[in-house]
Design a protein around this motif. Sequence first.
Motif, mmCIF file in Angstrom:
data_model
loop_
_atom_site.group_PDB
_atom_site.id
_atom_site.type_symbol
_atom_site.label_atom_id
_atom_site.label_comp_id
_atom_site.label_asym_id
_atom_site.label_seq_id
_atom_site.Cartn_x
_atom_site.Cartn_y
_atom_site.Cartn_z
ATOM 1 N N UNK A 91 0.861 -1.185 0.000
ATOM 2 C CA UNK A 91 0.000 0.000 0.000
ATOM 3 C C UNK A 91 0.901 1.239 0.000
ATOM 4 N N UNK A 92 0.771 2.057 -1.041
ATOM 5 C CA UNK A 92 1.567 3.291 -1.102
ATOM 6 C C UNK A 92 0.934 4.245 -2.104
ATOM 7 N N UNK A 93 1.427 5.472 -2.149
ATOM 8 C CA UNK A 93 0.769 6.495 -2.964
ATOM 9 C C UNK A 93 1.477 6.788 -4.278
ATOM 10 N N UNK A 94 2.643 6.203 -4.517
ATOM 11 C CA UNK A 94 3.421 6.516 -5.722
ATOM 12 C C UNK A 94 3.229 5.404 -6.753
ATOM 13 N N UNK A 95 2.460 5.680 -7.796
ATOM 14 C CA UNK A 95 2.152 4.645 -8.786
ATOM 15 C C UNK A 95 3.390 4.194 -9.550
ATOM 16 N N UNK A 96 4.341 5.112 -9.760
ATOM 17 C CA UNK A 96 5.535 4.745 -10.519
ATOM 18 C C UNK A 96 6.406 3.773 -9.732
ATOM 19 N N UNK A 97 6.551 4.023 -8.422
ATOM 20 C CA UNK A 97 7.316 3.108 -7.580
ATOM 21 C C UNK A 97 6.642 1.739 -7.527
ATOM 22 N N UNK A 98 5.317 1.739 -7.495
ATOM 23 C CA UNK A 98 4.602 0.463 -7.511
ATOM 24 C C UNK A 98 4.815 -0.264 -8.835
ATOM 25 N N UNK A 99 4.771 0.474 -9.921
ATOM 26 C CA UNK A 99 4.975 -0.111 -11.248
ATOM 27 C C UNK A 99 6.348 -0.774 -11.343
ATOM 28 N N UNK A 100 7.371 -0.069 -10.855
ATOM 29 C CA UNK A 100 8.733 -0.606 -10.898
ATOM 30 C C UNK A 100 8.868 -1.813 -9.977
ATOM 31 N N UNK A 101 8.263 -1.737 -8.801
ATOM 32 C CA UNK A 101 8.368 -2.837 -7.843
ATOM 33 C C UNK A 101 7.633 -4.071 -8.342
#
Length: 332
Positions: free
Chosen positions: A36-46
């Motif tokens: 759960x986090x607010x940064x979509x780009x970091x989620x995409x990379x992860x």
Amino acid sequence: MLSNSTILITGGTGSFGHTFVPLTLKQYNPKKLIIFSRDEMKQWEMAKLYGDDPRVRFFIGDVRDRDRLYRAFDGVDYVVHAAATKIVPTAEYNPFECIKTNVNGAMNVIDAAIDKGVKGVVALSTDKASSPINLYGASKLASDKLFVAGNAYAGEHGTRFSVVRYGNVMGSRGSVIPFFMSIADQGELPITDARMTRFMISLEQGVELVWHAFGDMIGGEIYVKKIPSMKVTDIARVVAPEASHKFVGIRPGEKLHEQMIGTEDAPYTYEYDAHFKILPAINKWADDPARIKDGCKVEEGFSYTSANNSDWMDEHALIQWISNNNKKIGIF
């Protein structure tokens, strides 16, 4: 406990999450692990790191948004609360934003966890919450107090809350080792004070402390892992042996030594083989045998700082750690 369960980690795309997620998947094989986090780009990379692993899920949201947490916590067994505004100067210059995330966000996590029937929550804290001198530390102290009191607030719902506290994480983004490595070729390293010391803990050790908290907690405990200290000048000498040192003075809100347990907490602190445990001062919980277990009460006036530590990391040990972790340093 964590095996075949649903686990959610707030702020899960940060340094801690990038270590917690793969280790927990391997160690416990949870039914579901939600980042759960607010940064979509970091989620995409992860997400690229886990391919089609059906256990790993991603959920966009902010701990400031109470309604979103209620949706995210539906069906969740355990929560690791890692989301925070962490950079000291950022908090000083943006105090309202710091409070919204670190204090209001903690309140939202507590409310959502209780109302959605979460079994246990472990919140990540910091050495700066002990005798705080900056807003980040003060906000995390407030957060710690909220999570401790959350055990009474939960009433008959049964949700348990505890806290883990640790200091300088070796190699994490923005920490001293990657900073020194990034400017080593300049021939001069800025050091605030020749006397400065810091605790040294790896992210893996931080994850293990969270696991231990989930298995041990009754509710309201603050867990502090025993870890070695090191002088910042020695860290600089390992990272850049040929570089000179320029002493620039302590920055606003910065401490000469890290402190994880202050003398005020000594009456409620117990020692164990690998950690300390600060028990709650409220509701006589500090006298509860179920929380104390096999701990030994520390001496009156005890404190745990990076300066009075009995365990020190030598330069050879740091050289070995850097060699083993060189590819990961400063990435997350």
